[in-house]
Design an enzyme around this catalytic site. Structure first.
Site, short mmCIF file in Angstrom:
data_model
loop_
_atom_site.label_atom_id
_atom_site.label_comp_id
_atom_site.label_asym_id
_atom_site.label_seq_id
_atom_site.Cartn_x
_atom_site.Cartn_y
_atom_site.Cartn_z
N ARG A 22 -54.41 -35.38 -17.33
CA ARG A 22 -54.88 -35.06 -15.98
C ARG A 22 -55.67 -36.23 -15.37
O ARG A 22 -56.68 -36.03 -14.69
CB ARG A 22 -55.71 -33.76 -15.99
CG ARG A 22 -54.84 -32.53 -16.24
CD ARG A 22 -55.66 -31.25 -16.21
NE ARG A 22 -56.61 -31.20 -17.31
CZ ARG A 22 -57.71 -30.47 -17.33
NH1 ARG A 22 -58.01 -29.72 -16.29
NH2 ARG A 22 -58.52 -30.49 -18.37
N GLU A 500 -66.53 -10.31 -15.05
CA GLU A 500 -65.51 -11.08 -15.79
C GLU A 500 -65.99 -12.44 -16.35
O GLU A 500 -65.19 -13.38 -16.43
CB GLU A 500 -64.25 -11.30 -14.91
CG GLU A 500 -63.67 -10.01 -14.37
CD GLU A 500 -62.46 -10.19 -13.43
OE1 GLU A 500 -61.80 -11.24 -13.50
OE2 GLU A 500 -62.20 -9.27 -12.65
N HIS A 710 -62.41 -17.91 0.19
CA HIS A 710 -61.81 -19.22 -0.11
C HIS A 710 -62.62 -20.39 0.41
O HIS A 710 -62.22 -21.53 0.26
CB HIS A 710 -60.38 -19.28 0.45
CG HIS A 710 -59.51 -18.20 -0.11
ND1 HIS A 710 -59.32 -17.00 0.54
CD2 HIS A 710 -58.83 -18.11 -1.27
CE1 HIS A 710 -58.53 -16.23 -0.20
NE2 HIS A 710 -58.23 -16.87 -1.29
N CYS A 742 -61.03 -11.41 -2.27
CA CYS A 742 -60.56 -11.72 -3.63
C CYS A 742 -61.79 -11.88 -4.53
O CYS A 742 -62.92 -11.65 -4.08
CB CYS A 742 -59.72 -13.01 -3.60
SG CYS A 742 -58.77 -13.30 -5.11
N1 GLN Z 1 -60.07 -9.52 -10.68
C1 GLN Z 1 -59.74 -10.88 -10.42
C2 GLN Z 1 -60.99 -11.61 -9.93
O1 GLN Z 1 -61.79 -10.98 -9.28
C3 GLN Z 1 -58.67 -10.98 -9.36
C4 GLN Z 1 -58.34 -12.39 -9.03
C5 GLN Z 1 -57.12 -12.58 -8.20
O2 GLN Z 1 -56.73 -11.73 -7.45
N2 GLN Z 1 -56.50 -13.72 -8.26
O3 GLN Z 1 -61.14 -12.80 -10.14
ZN ZN Z 2 -57.05 -11.95 -5.07
#
Ligand code: GLN
Ligand code: ZN
Length: 771
Positions: A22, A500, A710, A742
């Site tokens: 990379r 997560e 984003h 997201c």
């Molecule tokens: N549960 C995942 C997160 O919150 C979903 C990510 C995604 O949709 N790419 O990161």
């Molecule tokens: Zn998403």
């Protein structure tokens, strides 16, 4: 025409450009951070290009024009944009004093400025590579504003390598473009073809003058069904190659058409004044005898080696396909079906994989050897007979290797009945869930991940190196989960997540915890710009030896009285973001993953988790490029999701999350998932999706994103209320959820906290107006 050398007997459509370690990522990120200057960046880029040329020559691509000039600093579509000067008006004047778009202008288009959003990014055909979308309108001007492709060719030539320059072809360029902000509603970018072609022609003349014997114009859009009528595309192709064919002093032209069969466009290209046509003879079929007859006089570059997946080639099958082409009396040469930029570079680096598994795999370098072997077969079948037999033997041994077919998995799949794919009626589930959860109207939640901080990544790196024990790592992650839960309590969210932190990647995490997968160490594949992913390898029957997420979810739930969402990645996304076995239908593989997830859901329920989210951000990505193939895909993909989730009790609320806002095409499929709640991206498109939902009569819970994650920009409470106000006009309030677009993984804490606070505040205001 310049030099009239034959097309190389063995070639590749394209090669990974990020560097074996990379190096390009490091160089461009260093340049962005002002750690290196443009000269150092240029030197790093040249080193990668020469390294590739040396490597490919060593592997046997030693004829002129065999090495594809597919290096790019960021993206091949952005390269085309900068060569022809198609800069959207919203960026103002980006050209420098010489009238050229230099490297800074180039990155500005890719990354935006404080005032301007970057060009939109979207997936390149059915891959997980993202290109930048050109914005074209009646106002767009076209002129040669970069000659980088010429300079790159000259540099390689001066170092002893005659490469084959690459450009995205003019028809694909315009078909992938979207109408600019300035364009009228019915504007079609293809209408600007006449102005684009002279710039391409000029580039071709310059490449010819620089000594290029061949140019590759890539036209993958010709194998995908488009909204533009076929006749119009045929006319555009015919006209394009009439103009480019007439360019003074041009190189010989190869048009490449990866990702499937050309069908209606084959006769058009056959009639065009080009010297070579690449066909995808791996995924697409070998053309019929009538079609082949049309190609007389041209070189056929047969893409028989798959550039998009990592299994060794069935050389016997490929040789048979090549023999058909040769028997038709055509000049045939051998190549890959697509660029190998979609696979990692070299499988011999993966020494942690078993020798057996490695023997089944071909990354980019191994594909070169396959192409060379097949080219030798065309000259003298005896010369490659041994290699062909060996490949057949490996493929045969793979079929019977331990773990590839597990009787217990197969028996379970065979015993499935329609009942296994169906939950109770939604009305019954809804009543049970209302009672179990007692949520307020417009419940607030997030998509799952919270910022992956430097501390989290460093803890994982230390755990992988053995610098901390597994227990110490678990403790650190639990501390992180506790912080995330406390934050959500403080912000007053209704449905919580654990954040997560323990997941490096939403697919790799499951791949590491399921049987039938392996992960790579150096197997990076460019996803966009400097970003790479390391897709896992799904090679065997999938089983779950033990619960994967339960301990984490249970711990997180123990910290709060509010519902904690269990978080899983859905079967389609696990397949889409892995390299998947090619020896059985994708639907069967998806159902195996589905059964593993079904068991995980049962365990989460048993541990007291009442809401479970199964993410399917990649559902749209695998949609076939030809309409005729789409229903079958939607059928298996939707079924595998239903198989994963249909074992849940009525009172368990199943959520799903999708990552894009173009809903129209697959809204029936989304409805078919039968999730109780679906969250989707919507903030950037100002809630456009609620119209689709309304028109479709979508009847279950839905959370159109009200916060664009984003970018680091913080949406104010007023902005969020306004978006929610739009949503409640189109979707009944009782169905509506409030959430970001997201996951928050890539964000920092400062902006995340403020944004989420605004989101909750806005929700409370809108809620108050509801009663
Ligand atoms: N549960 C995942 C997160 O919150 C979903 C990510 C995604 O949709 N790419 O990161
Ligand atoms: Zn998403």
């Amino acid at each position: 025409m310049s030099k009239n050398t034959a097309f190389p007997s063995a070639s590749l459509l394209g090669y990974p450009r990020i560097g074996r370690r990379r190096e390009l990522k490091k160089a461009i990120e260093g340049f962005w951070a002002n750690k290196i200057d443009a000269t150092e960046l240029d030197a790093a880029a040249k080193e990668i290009q020469l390294g590739t040329a040396r490597r490919l020559t060593e592997l046997g691509l030693n004829e002129a024009a065999a090495i594809p000039g597919t290096f790019s600093y960021y993206d091949q579509v952005l390269d085309a944009i900068t060569h022809i000067g198609a800069v959207p008006a919203r960026f103002g004047e980006l050209r420098n004093a010489d009238g050229q778009l230099d490297i800074n202008a180039y990155f500005t288009l890719a990354r935006g400025t404080v005032e301007q959003q970057p060009l939109e990014m979207t997936k390149w055909f059915d891959t997980n590579y993202h290109y930048l979308v050109p914005e074209i309108g009646p106002e767009t001007t076209f002129s040669l504003t970069s000659t980088r492709v010429v300079e790159q060719f000259e540099y390689a030539l001066a170092n002893g390598f005659e490469t084959r320059p690459y450009l995205v072809g003019p028809v694909t360029f315009l078909l992938l473009s979207k109408a600019s902000d300035e364009a009228p509603a019915d504007f079609n970018p293809l209408s600007r073809l006449e102005e684009v072609l002279p710039v391409y022609a000029e580039l071709l003349s310059r490449l010819g003058a620089a000594g290029a014997s061949w140019i590759q114009l890539d036209e993958p859009a010709l194998v995908a069904d488009q909204d533009v009528p076929v006749a119009e595309i045929q006319a555009a192709v015919a006209r394009s190659y009439e103009v480019l064919g007439a360019a003074a002093g041009r190189p010989q032209i190869l048009v490449s058409t990866p990702f499937g069969a050309l069908s209606e466009l084959l006769p058009t290209l056959a009639g065009a004044p080009i010297e070579a046509l690449h066909i995808d003879a791996f995924k697409g079929a070998v053309p019929s005898a009538e079609e082949l007859a049309l190609l007389a006089g041209k070189t056929v570059v047969a893409g028989v080696v798959d550039g998009h997946n990592i299994w060794i080639n069935d050389l016997a099958e490929s040789a048979a396909r090549l023999d058909i082409l040769k028997a038709a009396g055509l000049a045939v040469t051998v190549s890959t079906s697509t660029s190998t930029q979609h696979v990692p570079q070299d499988v011999t680096e993966e020494t942690q994989l078993s020798e057996e598994l490695r023997s089944w795999l071909a990354f980019a370098d191994q594909k070169v050897t396959e192409v060379v072997t097949l080219a030798a077969h065309l000259v003298d079948p005896a010369s490659s007979a041994v290699a062909i037999c060996e490949a057949s033997a490996v493929i045969a041994s793979r079929a019977v290797a331990a773990g590839v077919k597990r009787p217990e998995v197969r028996a379970r799949l065979a015993a499935l009945t329609p009942a296994d794919f169906n939950r109770s009626n939604f009305a019954i589930r809804e009543a049970a869930q209302d009672e179990a959860l007692a949520l307020p109207p417009l419940p607030t939640t997030t998509i799952g991940s919270f910022p992956q901080t430097g501390e989290i990544r460093s803890a994982r790196a230390r755990a992988n190196k053995g610098a901390i024990t597994a227990d110490e790592y678990t403790t650190l992650m639990k501390e992180e989960i506790k912080r995330v839960v406390e934050l959500q309590e403080e912000l007053d969210f209704d449905v919580l997540v654990h954040g997560e932190p323990e997941r490096n990647d939403m697919v790799q995490y499951f791949a590491e915890n399921l049987e039938g997968f392996n992960v790579t160490v150096h197997g990076w594949v460019q996803s966009y710009g400097s970003r790479c992913t390391r897709p896992s390898i799904l090679w065997g029957d999938v089983t779950r030896e033990k619960a994967i997420t339960v301990e984490w979810a249970e711990y997180a739930q123990s910290l709060t009285n509010k519902p904690m969402k269990g978080m899983l990645t859905g079967p389609v996304t696990i397949l889409a973001w892995s390299f998947v076995r090619d020896d059985q239908p994708l639907g069967d593989t998806a159902n195996q993953v589905g059964l593993a997830l079904r068991d995980e859901i049962a365990d989460l329920e048993a541990a007291g988790i009442k809401i479970i989210q199964v993410d399917e951000p990649a559902l749209r990505e695998l949609l076939p490029l030809r309409r005729a193939d789409q229903p079958a895909y939607l059928d298996w993909s939707v079924n595998s999701f239903r198989l994963s989730t249909a074992g849940a009790a009525d009172a368990t609320q199943i959520h799903t999350h999708l990552c894009y806002s173009e809903f129209g095409v697959i809204i029936d499929a989304i409805d078919g998932l039968d999730a109780d709640v679906t969250s989707i991206e919507a903030a950037r498109s100002r809630m456009e999706v609620v119209n689709d939902l309304e028109n479709h009569g979508f009847g279950r819970g839905v959370g159109p994103g009200v916060y664009d994650i984003h970018s680091p920009r913080v949406p104010g409470a007023a902005e969020v209320s306004e978006l929610l106000g739009t949503a409640v006009k189109h979707v009944p309030a009782r169905q509506l959820w409030v959430n970001p677009d997201c996951g928050l993984k890539t964000r920092g804490y400062a902006e995340t906290e403020e944004s989420l606070r605004n989101l909750v505040q806005a929700t409370k205001e809108v809620r108050a107006q509801l009663v």
